[in-house]
Design a protein around this motif. Sequence first.
Motif, short mmCIF file in Angstrom:
data_model
loop_
_atom_site.label_atom_id
_atom_site.label_comp_id
_atom_site.label_asym_id
_atom_site.label_seq_id
_atom_site.Cartn_x
_atom_site.Cartn_y
_atom_site.Cartn_z
N TYR A 72 57.31 41.48 82.40
CA TYR A 72 57.32 40.68 83.63
C TYR A 72 58.59 39.84 83.72
O TYR A 72 58.99 39.18 82.75
CB TYR A 72 56.09 39.78 83.70
N THR A 73 59.19 39.87 84.91
CA THR A 73 60.46 39.21 85.11
C THR A 73 60.59 38.71 86.53
O THR A 73 59.77 39.04 87.40
CB THR A 73 61.60 40.21 84.81
N ASP A 74 61.62 37.91 86.76
CA ASP A 74 61.95 37.50 88.12
C ASP A 74 62.79 38.59 88.77
O ASP A 74 63.52 39.33 88.11
CB ASP A 74 62.76 36.20 88.11
N LEU A 75 62.71 38.65 90.09
CA LEU A 75 63.63 39.50 90.84
C LEU A 75 64.89 38.69 91.16
O LEU A 75 64.99 37.51 90.83
CB LEU A 75 62.95 40.01 92.10
N SER A 120 51.39 32.90 80.82
CA SER A 120 52.29 33.99 81.19
C SER A 120 51.60 34.94 82.17
O SER A 120 50.37 34.95 82.28
CB SER A 120 52.69 34.79 79.94
N ALA A 121 52.40 35.74 82.86
CA ALA A 121 51.85 36.74 83.77
C ALA A 121 50.98 37.72 82.99
O ALA A 121 51.31 38.11 81.88
CB ALA A 121 52.99 37.47 84.47
N GLN A 122 49.86 38.11 83.60
CA GLN A 122 48.90 38.97 82.93
C GLN A 122 48.63 40.22 83.75
O GLN A 122 48.69 40.20 84.98
CB GLN A 122 47.58 38.21 82.73
N ASP A 123 48.29 41.31 83.05
CA ASP A 123 48.00 42.57 83.73
C ASP A 123 46.62 42.58 84.37
O ASP A 123 46.42 43.24 85.40
CB ASP A 123 48.07 43.75 82.73
N ASN A 124 45.65 41.89 83.76
CA ASN A 124 44.27 42.11 84.20
C ASN A 124 43.97 41.52 85.56
O ASN A 124 42.94 41.83 86.15
CB ASN A 124 43.27 41.61 83.15
N THR A 125 44.86 40.67 86.10
CA THR A 125 44.66 40.13 87.44
C THR A 125 45.82 40.47 88.36
O THR A 125 46.00 39.87 89.41
CB THR A 125 44.45 38.61 87.40
N ALA A 126 46.61 41.46 87.97
CA ALA A 126 47.79 41.85 88.73
C ALA A 126 47.44 42.80 89.86
O ALA A 126 46.37 43.40 89.91
CB ALA A 126 48.80 42.52 87.81
N ILE A 127 48.39 42.96 90.80
CA ILE A 127 48.37 44.07 91.74
C ILE A 127 49.09 45.22 91.04
O ILE A 127 50.19 45.03 90.49
CB ILE A 127 49.13 43.72 93.04
N LEU A 128 48.51 46.41 91.09
CA LEU A 128 49.09 47.57 90.42
C LEU A 128 49.11 48.73 91.39
O LEU A 128 48.09 49.08 91.99
CB LEU A 128 48.25 47.93 89.20
N GLN A 129 50.29 49.34 91.54
CA GLN A 129 50.43 50.54 92.37
C GLN A 129 50.97 51.66 91.51
O GLN A 129 51.92 51.48 90.76
CB GLN A 129 51.36 50.27 93.55
N ASP A 130 50.36 52.83 91.64
CA ASP A 130 50.73 53.95 90.79
C ASP A 130 50.39 55.24 91.52
O ASP A 130 49.41 55.29 92.27
CB ASP A 130 49.96 53.85 89.47
N GLY A 131 51.17 56.27 91.29
CA GLY A 131 50.82 57.59 91.79
C GLY A 131 51.13 57.83 93.26
O GLY A 131 50.70 58.82 93.83
N VAL A 132 51.89 56.91 93.88
CA VAL A 132 52.25 57.10 95.30
C VAL A 132 53.51 57.96 95.36
O VAL A 132 54.39 57.79 94.52
CB VAL A 132 52.50 55.73 95.96
N PRO A 133 53.59 58.87 96.33
CA PRO A 133 54.79 59.72 96.40
C PRO A 133 56.07 58.90 96.40
O PRO A 133 56.16 57.86 97.07
CB PRO A 133 54.60 60.48 97.72
N ILE A 134 57.07 59.37 95.66
CA ILE A 134 58.31 58.62 95.55
C ILE A 134 59.11 58.71 96.85
O ILE A 134 58.89 59.59 97.68
CB ILE A 134 59.17 59.14 94.38
#
Lengths: 187, 181
Positions: A72-75, A120-134
């Motif tokens: 996890y990082t800043d943009l 710190s930022a955690q995965d279990n409450t994150a928004i997650l996007q996966d498998g969408v066409p590139i």
Amino acid sequence: MAWTTPKTWTTNEVVTAQDLNAQLRDNLLETMPAKASTNDGFFVSSAPNEIVERHLVTHRVNATEFTNSTSYTDLTSPGPTVTFESGTSAIVFSACQLAHQSAGCQSWMSWAISGATTRSAQDNTAILQDGVPIGTAGWVMGGVDFLTSLTPGINTITAKYKQAGGSGGPPITGSYFANRFLAVWPF
Amino acid sequence: MTWTTPFTAISGDTVTAAVFNAQVRDTMLEMEPAKAQNLGGYFVATGSKGLAERQFKSYLINRGESTTSTSYTDLTVKGPGVTVTTGTSAIVFLACRIEMSTSTNLGAASVTVSGASSVSASDDWACVLEGVDTASLHQNRRMSVHRFTGLTAGSNGFTMQYRVDGGTGNFQNREILVMPL
């Protein structure tokens, strides 16, 4: 001043200034009209027989930015970031448009807490996007979490981002994030 | 005790203990500081001149579990679920990470209501995932929100349930947040 439990008055009782000050003045000063100070405030219990005004806080960062970081990082434009006063709990709403540029890549948006509380930022409450066409605009997705272990006081929540499964630099791999939004409802 | 409409005092009135008890004691007991008992509680109207303190409740189960059921069902670890005191409505937020074994089937996480009320889980307010490329078993975590109205006031339980329309769905990081009104 503090709230005094309303007393039961008796016939022939002499009503003193002390009584009226405690039972009327001081009690009325603990009610919502007396506590109301800012537009859009709302009221919650801060202790038994005690209320406090709180405020919903929001922040939006629309810039479309990229990361290939796997932690996890800043943009380039950090955030969004909100700072608020709370008791031990708050609701966090998050929303973002997520896209990635390589097959098998995951895009994650989470958030970290600083100030009175550190987490710190955690995965279990994150928004997650996966498998969408590139190569597409991706999806706009939302998340919600109820924090119940905050340290009362001033806390700051900052959005954080990462990708997984991709490598290298833009424009081929990694994740893009746009229209990033945080709202915190403190209690 | 109940709220008494504040009376208009008149010169020469005799103010009795009964008047003070109704106008001061009982009215104060219907106000927010008297109702405030729980850290983070908030206040809602329960009808004309009535207030109650309510509390958000939430629960998160991180464990990932699967189902092939095409009707809403519990997973091995049921829920998450919370029980709250509500009036006739409540707002429910739910979030879940969903992974499907096929790209042509959907997985859905919804909410059922039990206790004073009975409402079956429905696609109408579910988190749904479908059409995602299943290479490497892609997962997505997303949320949904719904306001339940027409509840029977009292103790109501809100529990997440799950279904697919084919294939196998895996559900993890499952979270429910209920705002009773």
